[in-house]
Design a protein around this motif. Structure first.
Motif, PDB file in Angstrom:
ATOM      1  N   LEU A  51       0.870  -1.267  -0.051  1.00 28.87           N
ATOM      2  CA  LEU A  51       0.028   0.092   0.136  1.00 28.87           C
ATOM      3  C   LEU A  51       1.010   1.430  -0.097  1.00 28.87           C
ATOM      4  O   LEU A  51       0.360   2.186  -0.651  1.00 28.87           O
ATOM      5  N   LYS A  52       2.053   1.099   0.778  1.00 27.72           N
ATOM      6  CA  LYS A  52       3.025   2.338   0.909  1.00 27.72           C
ATOM      7  C   LYS A  52       3.578   2.941  -0.623  1.00 27.72           C
ATOM      8  O   LYS A  52       3.899   3.946  -0.834  1.00 27.72           O
ATOM      9  N   HIS A  53       3.597   1.722  -1.356  1.00 25.94           N
ATOM     10  CA  HIS A  53       4.318   1.995  -2.982  1.00 25.94           C
ATOM     11  C   HIS A  53       3.212   2.736  -3.446  1.00 25.94           C
ATOM     12  O   HIS A  53       3.406   3.390  -4.636  1.00 25.94           O
ATOM     13  N   PHE A  54       1.978   2.579  -3.203  1.00 24.87           N
ATOM     14  CA  PHE A  54       0.783   3.198  -3.946  1.00 24.87           C
ATOM     15  C   PHE A  54       0.609   4.589  -3.498  1.00 24.87           C
ATOM     16  O   PHE A  54       0.247   5.597  -4.137  1.00 24.87           O
ATOM     17  N   CYS A  55       0.518   4.702  -2.170  1.00 25.42           N
ATOM     18  CA  CYS A  55       0.334   6.132  -1.374  1.00 25.42           C
ATOM     19  C   CYS A  55       1.189   6.257  -0.118  1.00 25.42           C
ATOM     20  O   CYS A  55       0.998   5.112   0.646  1.00 25.42           O
ATOM     21  N   ARG A  56       1.780   7.060   0.100  1.00 23.75           N
ATOM     22  CA  ARG A  56       2.908   7.041   1.296  1.00 23.75           C
ATOM     23  C   ARG A  56       2.044   7.127   2.766  1.00 23.75           C
ATOM     24  O   ARG A  56       2.506   6.793   3.751  1.00 23.75           O
ATOM     25  N   HIS A  57       0.962   7.742   2.576  1.00 18.15           N
ATOM     26  CA  HIS A  57      -0.012   7.869   3.638  1.00 18.15           C
ATOM     27  C   HIS A  57      -0.872   6.650   4.111  1.00 18.15           C
ATOM     28  O   HIS A  57      -2.130   6.699   3.441  1.00 18.15           O
ATOM     29  N   VAL A  58      -0.624   5.725   4.713  1.00 15.03           N
ATOM     30  CA  VAL A  58      -1.316   4.431   5.077  1.00 15.03           C
ATOM     31  C   VAL A  58      -1.787   4.623   6.688  1.00 15.03           C
ATOM     32  O   VAL A  58      -1.018   4.515   7.344  1.00 15.03           O
ATOM     33  N   LEU A  59      -3.028   4.633   6.829  1.00 11.99           N
ATOM     34  CA  LEU A  59      -3.747   4.794   8.121  1.00 11.99           C
ATOM     35  C   LEU A  59      -4.431   3.563   8.419  1.00 11.99           C
ATOM     36  O   LEU A  59      -5.244   3.092   7.639  1.00 11.99           O
ATOM     37  N   CYS A  60      -4.323   2.708   9.506  1.00 14.46           N
ATOM     38  CA  CYS A  60      -4.888   1.429   9.985  1.00 14.46           C
ATOM     39  C   CYS A  60      -5.263   1.348  11.317  1.00 14.46           C
ATOM     40  O   CYS A  60      -4.987   2.088  12.218  1.00 14.46           O
ATOM     41  N   VAL A  61      -6.433   0.704  11.357  1.00 18.52           N
ATOM     42  CA  VAL A  61      -6.721  -0.032  12.799  1.00 18.52           C
ATOM     43  C   VAL A  61      -6.686  -1.571  12.647  1.00 18.52           C
ATOM     44  O   VAL A  61      -7.065  -1.935  11.571  1.00 18.52           O
ATOM     45  N   PRO A  62      -6.304  -2.038  13.752  1.00 17.19           N
ATOM     46  CA  PRO A  62      -6.472  -3.643  13.864  1.00 17.19           C
ATOM     47  C   PRO A  62      -7.935  -4.291  13.897  1.00 17.19           C
ATOM     48  O   PRO A  62      -9.038  -3.435  14.361  1.00 17.19           O
ATOM     49  N   GLY A  63      -8.179  -5.228  13.408  1.00 21.00           N
ATOM     50  CA  GLY A  63      -9.428  -5.938  13.547  1.00 21.00           C
ATOM     51  C   GLY A  63      -9.389  -7.001  14.633  1.00 21.00           C
ATOM     52  O   GLY A  63      -8.381  -7.346  15.023  1.00 21.00           O
ATOM     53  N   ASN A  64     -10.688  -7.504  14.506  1.00 23.52           N
ATOM     54  CA  ASN A  64     -10.740  -8.583  15.752  1.00 23.52           C
ATOM     55  C   ASN A  64      -9.969  -9.889  15.506  1.00 23.52           C
ATOM     56  O   ASN A  64      -9.542 -10.568  16.318  1.00 23.52           O
ATOM     57  N   TRP A  65      -9.293 -10.139  14.052  1.00 23.07           N
ATOM     58  CA  TRP A  65      -8.583 -11.241  13.824  1.00 23.07           C
ATOM     59  C   TRP A  65      -7.036 -10.655  13.887  1.00 23.07           C
ATOM     60  O   TRP A  65      -6.236 -11.784  13.453  1.00 23.07           O
ATOM     61  N   ASP A  66      -6.702  -9.595  14.382  1.00 21.81           N
ATOM     62  CA  ASP A  66      -5.317  -9.290  14.393  1.00 21.81           C
ATOM     63  C   ASP A  66      -4.785  -9.175  15.879  1.00 21.81           C
ATOM     64  O   ASP A  66      -5.019  -8.443  16.684  1.00 21.81           O
ATOM     65  N   PRO A  67      -3.799 -10.330  16.077  1.00 15.42           N
ATOM     66  CA  PRO A  67      -3.289 -10.339  17.470  1.00 15.42           C
ATOM     67  C   PRO A  67      -2.463  -9.491  17.908  1.00 15.42           C
ATOM     68  O   PRO A  67      -2.144  -8.603  17.116  1.00 15.42           O
ATOM     69  N   PRO A  68      -2.016  -9.274  19.091  1.00 14.89           N
ATOM     70  CA  PRO A  68      -1.062  -8.272  19.719  1.00 14.89           C
ATOM     71  C   PRO A  68       0.251  -8.326  18.831  1.00 14.89           C
ATOM     72  O   PRO A  68       0.487  -6.954  18.552  1.00 14.89           O
ATOM     73  N   GLU A  69       0.721  -9.090  18.302  1.00 11.98           N
ATOM     74  CA  GLU A  69       2.024  -9.263  17.458  1.00 11.98           C
ATOM     75  C   GLU A  69       1.828  -8.193  16.244  1.00 11.98           C
ATOM     76  O   GLU A  69       2.335  -7.501  15.477  1.00 11.98           O
ATOM     77  N   VAL A  70       0.548  -8.238  15.657  1.00 17.36           N
ATOM     78  CA  VAL A  70       0.277  -7.694  14.383  1.00 17.36           C
ATOM     79  C   VAL A  70      -0.148  -6.509  14.718  1.00 17.36           C
ATOM     80  O   VAL A  70       0.256  -5.342  14.014  1.00 17.36           O
ATOM     81  N   ARG A  71      -0.719  -6.014  15.717  1.00 15.26           N
ATOM     82  CA  ARG A  71      -0.995  -4.597  16.085  1.00 15.26           C
ATOM     83  C   ARG A  71       0.309  -3.893  16.341  1.00 15.26           C
ATOM     84  O   ARG A  71       0.357  -2.615  16.017  1.00 15.26           O
ATOM     85  N   GLN A  72       1.395  -4.767  16.720  1.00 21.87           N
ATOM     86  CA  GLN A  72       2.605  -4.031  17.160  1.00 21.87           C
ATOM     87  C   GLN A  72       3.208  -3.590  15.716  1.00 21.87           C
ATOM     88  O   GLN A  72       3.715  -2.548  15.464  1.00 21.87           O
ATOM     89  N   ALA A  73       3.188  -4.455  14.829  1.00 22.01           N
ATOM     90  CA  ALA A  73       3.729  -4.257  13.467  1.00 22.01           C
ATOM     91  C   ALA A  73       2.857  -3.286  12.667  1.00 22.01           C
ATOM     92  O   ALA A  73       3.577  -2.469  12.198  1.00 22.01           O
ATOM     93  N   ILE A  74       1.614  -3.189  12.751  1.00 19.30           N
ATOM     94  CA  ILE A  74       1.065  -2.012  12.318  1.00 19.30           C
ATOM     95  C   ILE A  74       1.598  -0.624  12.789  1.00 19.30           C
ATOM     96  O   ILE A  74       1.827   0.253  12.043  1.00 19.30           O
ATOM     97  N   GLY A  75       1.850  -0.486  13.975  1.00 22.77           N
ATOM     98  CA  GLY A  75       2.279   0.713  14.598  1.00 22.77           C
ATOM     99  C   GLY A  75       3.793   1.044  14.293  1.00 22.77           C
ATOM    100  O   GLY A  75       3.906   2.185  14.185  1.00 22.77           O
ATOM    101  N   GLN A  76       4.336  -0.161  13.973  1.00 23.80           N
ATOM    102  CA  GLN A  76       5.952   0.178  13.481  1.00 23.80           C
ATOM    103  C   GLN A  76       5.841   0.673  11.989  1.00 23.80           C
ATOM    104  O   GLN A  76       6.882   1.341  11.690  1.00 23.80           O
ATOM    105  N   TYR A  77       4.857   0.059  11.170  1.00 24.43           N
ATOM    106  CA  TYR A  77       5.239   0.446   9.758  1.00 24.43           C
ATOM    107  C   TYR A  77       4.409   1.232   9.201  1.00 24.43           C
ATOM    108  O   TYR A  77       4.309   1.697   7.953  1.00 24.43           O
ATOM    109  N   ALA A  78       3.073   1.585   9.708  1.00 25.17           N
ATOM    110  CA  ALA A  78       2.033   2.427   9.394  1.00 25.17           C
ATOM    111  C   ALA A  78       1.524   3.311  10.503  1.00 25.17           C
ATOM    112  O   ALA A  78       2.220   3.297  11.616  1.00 25.17           O
ATOM    113  N   VAL A  79       0.554   4.307  10.200  1.00 22.72           N
ATOM    114  CA  VAL A  79       0.020   4.745  11.322  1.00 22.72           C
ATOM    115  C   VAL A  79      -1.222   3.897  12.080  1.00 22.72           C
ATOM    116  O   VAL A  79      -1.989   3.693  11.386  1.00 22.72           O
TER     117      VAL A  79
END
Length: 212
Positions: A51-79
Motif C-alpha cells: 500500500l505504501k508503494h501506492f500511497c505513502r500515507h497509510v492509516l490503519c486500525v487492527p481488526g478482531n482477527w489481528d493479534p497483539p504482534e500484528v497490532r505492534q507491526a501496524i504501529g511500526q510500519y504504518a499509522v
C-alpha cells in the motif's frame, strides 16, 4: 480529499494488486482492520509495504482477527490510528480497533463498556473541522446485518452523532454507504478484491471490484 478505503483482507495481500490497478490516485489509504487472519505479523507488514508503494500515507486500525504482534507491526510500519490520531487538511482521523464480542473468541474483542470508554476518550477533545472515525466494527443496525442478525456495536451506535464519517468493516456482506447521523461506509471484503474510493468532501464513493 480522496481516500482508498479497504477492510478485511485477512492476509490475502495478493488481492491488493488488482485493487490498486483499479484505483484512482488518492491522498490517503485507510485500512479498517483484519489485515491478517490471526497473524503472522509478516502478512501485515507485506500489506502495508504494498500500500505504501501506492500511497505513502497509510492509516490503519487492527481488526478482531489481528493479534497483539500484528497490532505492534501496524504501529511500526504504518499509522495505527488507535494509538496516534492524525489530522490531514483539517480532517481528523481517529481509530477504534477490534470488535464487540463475536462469540468466536477471536484475538481482539472488546466489551461494549470498553468500546464506550475508548470512544469517550477519542471524542473528549475539541475536534477538527471534520472527523473520520476508522472502526473495524460497524454501529449496531447500520451496515451490520448477517444471516444471524445485526452484529454491530451498540456503543458505536451511540457515537453516530459525534463523528462526521465512520469507515468500518467486519461484516463482509454489508458493503455500502448510509447516512445515519454520520456517514457510515463499509468498503467491502478486500479478501475478495473489494474496496472503495471515498471523496471526503463530496461523499461520492467509487466501488472497486477487482475480482470478477
Amino acid at each position: 480529499m480522496k481516500v482508498l478505503a479497504l477492510a478485511d483482507l485477512h492476509g490475502k495481500f495478493f488481492r491488493l494488486d488488482g485493487i490498486i490497478k483499479k484505483s484512482d490516485r488518492v491522498d490517503l489509504v485507510v485500512v479498517a482492520g483484519d489485515l491478517t487472519h490471526g497473524g503472522p505479523p509478516e502478512n501485515a507488514v507485506r500489506t502495508i509495504s504494498i500500500l505504501k508503494h501506492f500511497c505513502r500515507h497509510v492509516l490503519c486500525v487492527p481488526g478482531n482477527w489481528d493479534p497483539p504482534e500484528v497490532r505492534q507491526a501496524i504501529g511500526q510500519y504504518a499509522v495505527n490510528l488507535e494509538e496516534t490520531p492524525k489530522i490531514y487538511n483539517d480532517t481528523e482521523f481517529m481509530g477504534l480497533g477490534g470488535s464487540n464480542p463475536t462469540g468466536n473468541n477471536t484475538p481482539y474483542e472488546l466489551s461494549e463498556e470498553e468500546i464506550a470508554y475508548r470512544l469517550d476518550v477519542l471524542f473528549s477533545h475539541t475536534p477538527a473541522a471534520k472527523t473520520v472515525l476508522v472502526s473495524h466494527a460497524p454501529p449496531l443496525n447500520t451496515l451490520d446485518m448477517t444471516p444471524k442478525g445485526a452484529m454491530g456495536s451498540s456503543s458505536l451506535r451511540s457515537a453516530l452523532d459525534k463523528a462526521d464519517i465512520i469507515i468500518c468493516g467486519h461484516i463482509h456482506g454489508a458493503r455500502g454507504k448510509v447516512k445515519d447521523g454520520a456517514w457510515v461506509i463499509n468498503p467491502g471484503h478486500a479478501a475478495e478484491g473489494q474496496a472503495a474510493i471515498v471523496d471526503l468532501d463530496t461523499m461520492d464513493v467509487v466501488w472497486i471490484d477487482s475480482v470478477v
